[in-house]
Design an enzyme around this catalytic site. Structure first.
Site, PDB file in Angstrom:
ATOM      1  N   GLU A 353       0.626  -1.128   0.382  1.00  0.00           N
ATOM      2  CA  GLU A 353      -0.045   0.231  -0.159  1.00  0.00           C
ATOM      3  C   GLU A 353       0.676   1.476  -0.140  1.00  0.00           C
ATOM      4  O   GLU A 353       0.891   2.508  -0.536  1.00  0.00           O
ATOM      5  CB  GLU A 353      -0.567   0.096   1.218  1.00  0.00           C
ATOM      6  CG  GLU A 353      -2.059   0.632   1.009  1.00  0.00           C
ATOM      7  CD  GLU A 353      -2.789   0.518   1.819  1.00  0.00           C
ATOM      8  OE1 GLU A 353      -3.931  -0.275   2.232  1.00  0.00           O
ATOM      9  OE2 GLU A 353      -3.020   1.571   3.311  1.00  0.00           O
ATOM     10  N   HIS A 384       6.772 -26.593   2.653  1.00  0.00           N
ATOM     11  CA  HIS A 384       6.221 -27.628   2.326  1.00  0.00           C
ATOM     12  C   HIS A 384       5.621 -27.273   0.761  1.00  0.00           C
ATOM     13  O   HIS A 384       4.148 -27.752   0.706  1.00  0.00           O
ATOM     14  CB  HIS A 384       5.121 -28.725   3.133  1.00  0.00           C
ATOM     15  CG  HIS A 384       6.749 -29.193   3.787  1.00  0.00           C
ATOM     16  ND1 HIS A 384       6.915 -30.400   3.767  1.00  0.00           N
ATOM     17  CD2 HIS A 384       7.008 -28.471   5.088  1.00  0.00           C
ATOM     18  CE1 HIS A 384       8.225 -30.998   4.359  1.00  0.00           C
ATOM     19  NE2 HIS A 384       7.881 -29.606   5.904  1.00  0.00           N
ATOM     20  N   LYS A 512     -13.820   2.127  -1.617  1.00  0.00           N
ATOM     21  CA  LYS A 512     -14.831   2.748  -0.446  1.00  0.00           C
ATOM     22  C   LYS A 512     -15.248   3.373  -1.164  1.00  0.00           C
ATOM     23  O   LYS A 512     -16.915   2.536  -1.567  1.00  0.00           O
ATOM     24  CB  LYS A 512     -13.547   3.490   0.397  1.00  0.00           C
ATOM     25  CG  LYS A 512     -12.357   2.824   1.644  1.00  0.00           C
ATOM     26  CD  LYS A 512     -12.121   3.612   2.053  1.00  0.00           C
ATOM     27  CE  LYS A 512     -11.517   2.878   3.043  1.00  0.00           C
ATOM     28  NZ  LYS A 512     -10.865   3.336   4.216  1.00  0.00           N
TER      29      LYS A 512
HETATM   30  C1  G6Q Z   1      -3.689   2.540   5.538  1.00  0.00           C
HETATM   31  C2  G6Q Z   1      -5.038   2.691   4.482  1.00  0.00           C
HETATM   32  C3  G6Q Z   1      -6.053   2.129   4.747  1.00  0.00           C
HETATM   33  C4  G6Q Z   1      -7.741   2.181   6.713  1.00  0.00           C
HETATM   34  C5  G6Q Z   1      -8.097   1.113   6.241  1.00  0.00           C
HETATM   35  C6  G6Q Z   1      -9.721   1.811   6.957  1.00  0.00           C
HETATM   36  O1  G6Q Z   1      -3.375   2.273   5.830  1.00  0.00           O
HETATM   37  O2  G6Q Z   1      -5.627   3.439   4.747  1.00  0.00           O
HETATM   38  O3  G6Q Z   1      -5.610  -0.056   5.029  1.00  0.00           O
HETATM   39  O4  G6Q Z   1      -6.375   1.668   7.098  1.00  0.00           O
HETATM   40  O5  G6Q Z   1      -9.179   1.577   5.270  1.00  0.00           O
HETATM   41  O6  G6Q Z   1      -9.433   2.708   7.172  1.00  0.00           O
HETATM   42  P1  G6Q Z   1      -9.885   3.322   8.987  1.00  0.00           P
HETATM   43  O7  G6Q Z   1      -9.993   2.984   9.869  1.00  0.00           O
HETATM   44  O8  G6Q Z   1     -10.397   5.186   7.884  1.00  0.00           O
HETATM   45  O9  G6Q Z   1     -11.228   2.881   8.946  1.00  0.00           O
END
Ligand code: G6Q
Length: 551
Positions: A353, A384, A512
């Site tokens: 990410e 394995h 999202k």
């Molecule tokens: C991490 C990203 C992503 C985030 C999740 C949850 O660096 O931004 O993985 O942590 O989408 O987001 P919220 O904490 O805002 O629910």
């Protein structure tokens, strides 16, 4: 470094790659008996052996120049001192401040953030310790036996990985569970055996708007209310970690149970913050402090050690060497400590990410490859499963091996068997097995010439497959904190050299947004035709098979 690929240094590295690519590590080790001493580093109880890599002094010299030419020192100082290096979101990147044990202020927007970090940590510890010591009482005056962290991505993977890794420190009569998937099975399977009277929820969401988390949080609230029936007692059973205090309050969470996050902490770098509440509840505040201490010591090492002795810098440069010159598309992470079984998943997010980007800091599409595909598994299990490809496949997969000198229980019979695999695998990936060695083995087994010739090609191992090994004394909290910080900084260094912003995540934001739009289309039985034929087809098929009134 803008125009990375056009630089003189890049050409020098490409030329050097052409000189070195045919050299075999087996010969390099034969020619230089000091390779291990030369190419290994130690930090506290962590030994980093990078000698089984396809490098020589010249490789390192050139790679280290990459760090200099990218002004890595300058960027490190920018990060530690709160410059807004997350340029697309105009934010500082200060997970290092969360574990800062020093007394120098860390300034963001003109004020020192250390006091508020420490204050919030004290609040986390107070709540956690009161649950651990059974002082915290639920609505019916019972102690808490189960804690459920509801969160996803960065609000899930770090705490889950750490609580699993530090399992031996956990209380036996207090279970910590993690729910991330919006698939109802996850929360249902978790709540099935729990009692609302003795369950405590942590809604971990920086934004407090993430669909998966909010749907699960609502289900948790309904489950609680359906059994307890008293809205006011929610304060005894729900907490939130978020930077969106208003939405958490609207959800019904008492202000005292809301813990702050700040916009200068990225989700995947947040386990050190109040997002670590589940960790503190599981292993206690002293153990959590050790985790922070371990990370802090690596922060100091990263900030001050010369690059040629700087473990995260070397880790990063080796990654770039394989990624950009050997064209290796992947990297395997292979912990041999069972308690690190969630580490590959955690690292997958942290790395992919952060560095899965194709546009540089100036907004230009890059003309070189960036972050690799990270994958991994507990080393023994992987042997394995997919080690076949590592040994004899057509792809070069550089691998990191992590192993403890002592396990928690330390039954020598188990541990020696474990470590024999660690050493043997790294050695054979490096050495391979030549035709002559295979032939001698088959002669020993009594096979005749014809049989040998037939089998020979399949039994040869090319070797020359790079591994780096991290050996640590034992997986205690301090060492774990150090290991995580080593990888965080490795990712940072690579982002700087690739000239990308490792701290935004527009790819995640897209998911999202898209899901929100389609969710509206699933709320009725009307035929959908706004998308391509495949997406329309799938949505309409789903709607036919599961009409809205048939929930
Ligand atoms: C991490 C990203 C992503 C985030 C999740 C949850 O660096 O931004 O993985 O942590 O989408 O987001 P919220 O904490 O805002 O629910």
């Amino acid at each position: 470094m803008h125009g990375l690929k056009q630089s003189e240094l890049w050409s020098a590295l490409a030329d050097h790659y052409n000189e070195i690519k045919h050299l075999h590590m087996r010969d390099m080790f034969n020619q230089d008996k000091n390779r291990f001493d030369k190419y290994s580093l130690q930090l506290n109880d962590i030994l980093y052996d990078y000698s089984k890599n396809r490098i020589n002094d010249q490789t390192l010299k050139l790679l280290l120049r990459l760090a200099d030419e990218a002004d890595l020192s300058g960027w490190i100082e920018k990060m530690f001192t709160g410059a807004p290096i997350n340029n697309t979101e105009h934010r500082a990147v200060l997970h290092t401040a969360l574990r800062d044990q020093g007394d120098q202020p860390v300034m963001v927007d003109g004020h020192d953030i250390l006091p508020e970090i420490r204050q919030e940590r004290e609040r986390v510890k107070l709540l956690a310790e009161s649950i651990r010591t059974r002082k915290w009482r639920g609505a019916t005056n019972q102690a808490i036996t189960d804690v459920v962290n509801i969160g996803i991505g960065g609000s899930h993977l770090g705490p889950l990985m750490v609580t699993e890794a530090l399992r031996p420190h956990a209380l036996h009569d207090l279970n910590v569970h993690f729910v991330s998937n919006v698939d109802e099975n996850h929360i249902n399977d978790t709540l099935e055996f729990l009692k609302p009277e003795t369950t405590f929820f942590i809604i971990s969401s920086k934004t407090f708007t993430t669909q998966d988390t909010m749907v699960n949080a609502e289900t948790a609230r309904q489950w609680y209310l359906s059994k307890i029936g008293d809205d006011k007692s929610i304060g005894r059973h729900f907490s939130a970690v978020t930077s969106n205090v208003k939405l958490a309050k609207d959800f019904g969470i008492a202000e005292d149970n809301i813990f702050k996050m700040w916009d200068w902490i990225g989700g995947r770098y947040s386990l050190w913050s109040a997002i670590g509440l589940s960790i503190v509840i599981s292993v206690g505040s002293e153990t959590f402090d050790e985790l922070l201490q371990g990370a802090y010591e690596v922060d100091q090492h990263f900030r001050h050690a010369p690059f040629e002795k700087n473990i995260p810098v070397i880790m990063a440069l080796l990654g770039i060497w394989y990624n950009n010159f050997f064209d290796a598309q992947t990297m395997a992470v292979l912990p041999y400590d069972q308690h690190l079984h969630r580490f590959p998943g955690y690292l997958q997010q942290a790395d992919m990410e952060s560095n899965g980007k194709s546009v540089d800091r100036q907004g230009e599409v890059v003309d070189y490859t960036t972050g690799p595909v990270i994958f991994g598994e507990i080393g023994i299990a992987a042997q394995h499963a997919f080690f076949q490809l590592l040994h004899q496949g057509t792809k070069l997969v550089p691998a990191d091996i992590l192993a403890p000198i002592y396990s928690y229980h330390c039954i020598a019979r188990h541990h020696r068997a474990l470590m024999s695999n660690v050493f043997a695998q790294a050695e054979s990936l490096m050495r391979g097995k030549t035709k002559a060695e295979v032939r001698a083995e088959l002669v020993d087994q009594g096979l005749d010439d014809a049989q040998i010739e037939k089998l020979l090609p399949y039994r040869v191992f090319p070797g020359n497959r790079p591994t780096s090994t991290l050996l640590f004394d034992t997986l205690n909290a301090k060492t774990l904190g150090s290991i995580i910080a080593l990888y965080e900084h490795k990712i940072f260094v690579q982002g700087i050299i690739w000239n990308i912003n490792s701290f935004d995540q527009w790819g995640v934001e897209l998911g999202k947004q898209l899901a929100k739009n389609i969710l509206n289309e699933l709320n009725d039985n009307a035929t959908v035709n706004k998308h391509d034929s495949s997406t329309n087809g799938q949505i309409n098929y789903y709607k036919q098979r599961r009409p809205k009134n048939n929930s």
